[in-house]
Design a protein around this motif. Structure first.
Motif, PDB file in Angstrom:
ATOM      1  N   UNK A 158      51.178  64.915  47.062  1.00  0.00           N
ATOM      2  CA  UNK A 158      51.455  63.541  47.481  1.00  0.00           C
ATOM      3  C   UNK A 158      50.666  62.551  46.624  1.00  0.00           C
ATOM      4  N   UNK A 159      49.421  62.896  46.291  1.00  0.00           N
ATOM      5  CA  UNK A 159      48.617  62.032  45.422  1.00  0.00           C
ATOM      6  C   UNK A 159      49.231  61.918  44.036  1.00  0.00           C
ATOM      7  N   UNK A 160      49.787  63.000  43.538  1.00  0.00           N
ATOM      8  CA  UNK A 160      50.420  62.967  42.222  1.00  0.00           C
ATOM      9  C   UNK A 160      51.643  62.056  42.245  1.00  0.00           C
ATOM     10  N   UNK A 161      52.427  62.127  43.305  1.00  0.00           N
ATOM     11  CA  UNK A 161      53.586  61.236  43.427  1.00  0.00           C
ATOM     12  C   UNK A 161      53.121  59.784  43.507  1.00  0.00           C
ATOM     13  N   UNK A 162      52.048  59.529  44.230  1.00  0.00           N
ATOM     14  CA  UNK A 162      51.500  58.173  44.302  1.00  0.00           C
ATOM     15  C   UNK A 162      51.086  57.689  42.917  1.00  0.00           C
ATOM     16  N   UNK A 163      50.399  58.530  42.154  1.00  0.00           N
ATOM     17  CA  UNK A 163      49.985  58.150  40.790  1.00  0.00           C
ATOM     18  C   UNK A 163      51.203  57.943  39.894  1.00  0.00           C
ATOM     19  N   UNK A 164      52.219  58.764  40.096  1.00  0.00           N
ATOM     20  CA  UNK A 164      53.464  58.627  39.336  1.00  0.00           C
ATOM     21  C   UNK A 164      54.097  57.255  39.601  1.00  0.00           C
ATOM     22  N   UNK A 165      54.229  56.897  40.866  1.00  0.00           N
ATOM     23  CA  UNK A 165      54.824  55.608  41.214  1.00  0.00           C
ATOM     24  C   UNK A 165      53.932  54.450  40.779  1.00  0.00           C
ATOM     25  N   UNK A 166      52.608  54.619  40.868  1.00  0.00           N
ATOM     26  CA  UNK A 166      51.692  53.590  40.369  1.00  0.00           C
ATOM     27  C   UNK A 166      51.940  53.336  38.889  1.00  0.00           C
ATOM     28  N   UNK A 167      52.165  54.412  38.132  1.00  0.00           N
ATOM     29  CA  UNK A 167      52.439  54.272  36.700  1.00  0.00           C
ATOM     30  C   UNK A 167      53.712  53.468  36.484  1.00  0.00           C
ATOM     31  N   UNK A 168      54.744  53.770  37.245  1.00  0.00           N
ATOM     32  CA  UNK A 168      56.011  53.053  37.093  1.00  0.00           C
ATOM     33  C   UNK A 168      55.920  51.604  37.545  1.00  0.00           C
ATOM     34  N   UNK A 169      54.948  51.263  38.362  1.00  0.00           N
ATOM     35  CA  UNK A 169      54.794  49.884  38.846  1.00  0.00           C
ATOM     36  C   UNK A 169      53.807  49.078  38.022  1.00  0.00           C
ATOM     37  N   UNK A 170      53.345  49.620  36.920  1.00  0.00           N
ATOM     38  CA  UNK A 170      52.303  48.983  36.134  1.00  0.00           C
ATOM     39  C   UNK A 170      52.846  48.527  34.782  1.00  0.00           C
ATOM     40  N   UNK A 171      52.309  47.411  34.318  1.00  0.00           N
ATOM     41  CA  UNK A 171      52.638  46.914  32.985  1.00  0.00           C
ATOM     42  C   UNK A 171      51.330  46.605  32.254  1.00  0.00           C
ATOM     43  N   UNK A 172      51.431  46.230  31.012  1.00  0.00           N
ATOM     44  CA  UNK A 172      50.256  45.836  30.245  1.00  0.00           C
ATOM     45  C   UNK A 172      49.374  47.017  29.877  1.00  0.00           C
ATOM     46  N   UNK A 173      48.124  46.708  29.547  1.00  0.00           N
ATOM     47  CA  UNK A 173      47.174  47.717  29.086  1.00  0.00           C
ATOM     48  C   UNK A 173      46.891  48.772  30.147  1.00  0.00           C
ATOM     49  N   UNK A 174      46.968  48.387  31.406  1.00  0.00           N
ATOM     50  CA  UNK A 174      46.719  49.346  32.491  1.00  0.00           C
ATOM     51  C   UNK A 174      47.729  50.497  32.448  1.00  0.00           C
ATOM     52  N   UNK A 175      48.948  50.229  32.003  1.00  0.00           N
ATOM     53  CA  UNK A 175      49.955  51.288  31.884  1.00  0.00           C
ATOM     54  C   UNK A 175      49.481  52.365  30.914  1.00  0.00           C
ATOM     55  N   UNK A 176      48.976  51.954  29.777  1.00  0.00           N
ATOM     56  CA  UNK A 176      48.465  52.905  28.790  1.00  0.00           C
ATOM     57  C   UNK A 176      47.347  53.746  29.394  1.00  0.00           C
ATOM     58  N   UNK A 177      46.460  53.115  30.162  1.00  0.00           N
ATOM     59  CA  UNK A 177      45.352  53.827  30.802  1.00  0.00           C
ATOM     60  C   UNK A 177      45.856  54.851  31.817  1.00  0.00           C
ATOM     61  N   UNK A 178      46.828  54.467  32.651  1.00  0.00           N
ATOM     62  CA  UNK A 178      47.365  55.394  33.650  1.00  0.00           C
ATOM     63  C   UNK A 178      48.077  56.570  32.993  1.00  0.00           C
ATOM     64  N   UNK A 179      48.820  56.297  31.942  1.00  0.00           N
ATOM     65  CA  UNK A 179      49.489  57.386  31.222  1.00  0.00           C
ATOM     66  C   UNK A 179      48.460  58.360  30.645  1.00  0.00           C
ATOM     67  N   UNK A 180      47.397  57.837  30.062  1.00  0.00           N
ATOM     68  CA  UNK A 180      46.369  58.696  29.470  1.00  0.00           C
ATOM     69  C   UNK A 180      45.643  59.516  30.536  1.00  0.00           C
ATOM     70  N   UNK A 181      45.459  58.933  31.700  1.00  0.00           N
ATOM     71  CA  UNK A 181      44.715  59.613  32.767  1.00  0.00           C
ATOM     72  C   UNK A 181      45.553  60.638  33.528  1.00  0.00           C
ATOM     73  N   UNK A 182      46.823  60.320  33.774  1.00  0.00           N
ATOM     74  CA  UNK A 182      47.620  61.128  34.701  1.00  0.00           C
ATOM     75  C   UNK A 182      48.790  61.881  34.079  1.00  0.00           C
TER      76      UNK A 182
END
Length: 116
Positions: free
Chosen positions: A2-26
């Motif tokens: 469930x946490x992985x799905x949450x991180x997945x959806x967080x990635x899809x809801x993010x733009x800008x530099x934070x998107x790059x960070x989430x992709x690198x982390x997860x």
């Protein structure tokens, strides 16, 4: 999972530099994303796909629809895309597979409901 799905959806809801960070982390280095409209490999390509969705649907957000069904290193779940706080206009179904480090390695997506 469930946490992985949450991180997945967080990635899809993010733009800008934070998107790059989430992709690198997860997401794994060699991640693959396939749905009826895209087939890409690698974090940079996944990021470009996410940015394209945000450009096509500005202000829309991804939400989880229903429960996560998981076993082994994979999870399946439905998601919705639409204006924040409203009924989703688009509904899809994804299967996410993670690697040994619990990073997203492979996503197979389907579209269940698409406006005409």
């Amino acid at each position: 999972m469930t946490d992985i799905v949450t991180r997945y959806l967080d990635t899809w809801n993010t733009t800008g530099e934070e998107l790059t960070d989430l992709l690198a982390e997860h997401w794994s280095d060699d991640c693959v994303y396939v749905d009826p409209l895209a087939e890409v490999q690698g974090r940079e390509a996944v990021g470009a796909t996410i940015r394209a969705v945000h450009a096509q649907f500005p202000g829309f957000v991804f939400t989880q629809v229903g429960e996560v069904d998981a076993h082994h290193q994979q999870a399946r779940f439905q998601w919705g895309l639409g204006p924040a706080g409203e009924e989703p206009l688009i509904i899809g179904f994804d299967v996410v597979v993670v690697d040994a480090d619990q990073r997203i390695r492979d996503v197979r997506g389907f579209l269940d409901k698409v406006p005409a």
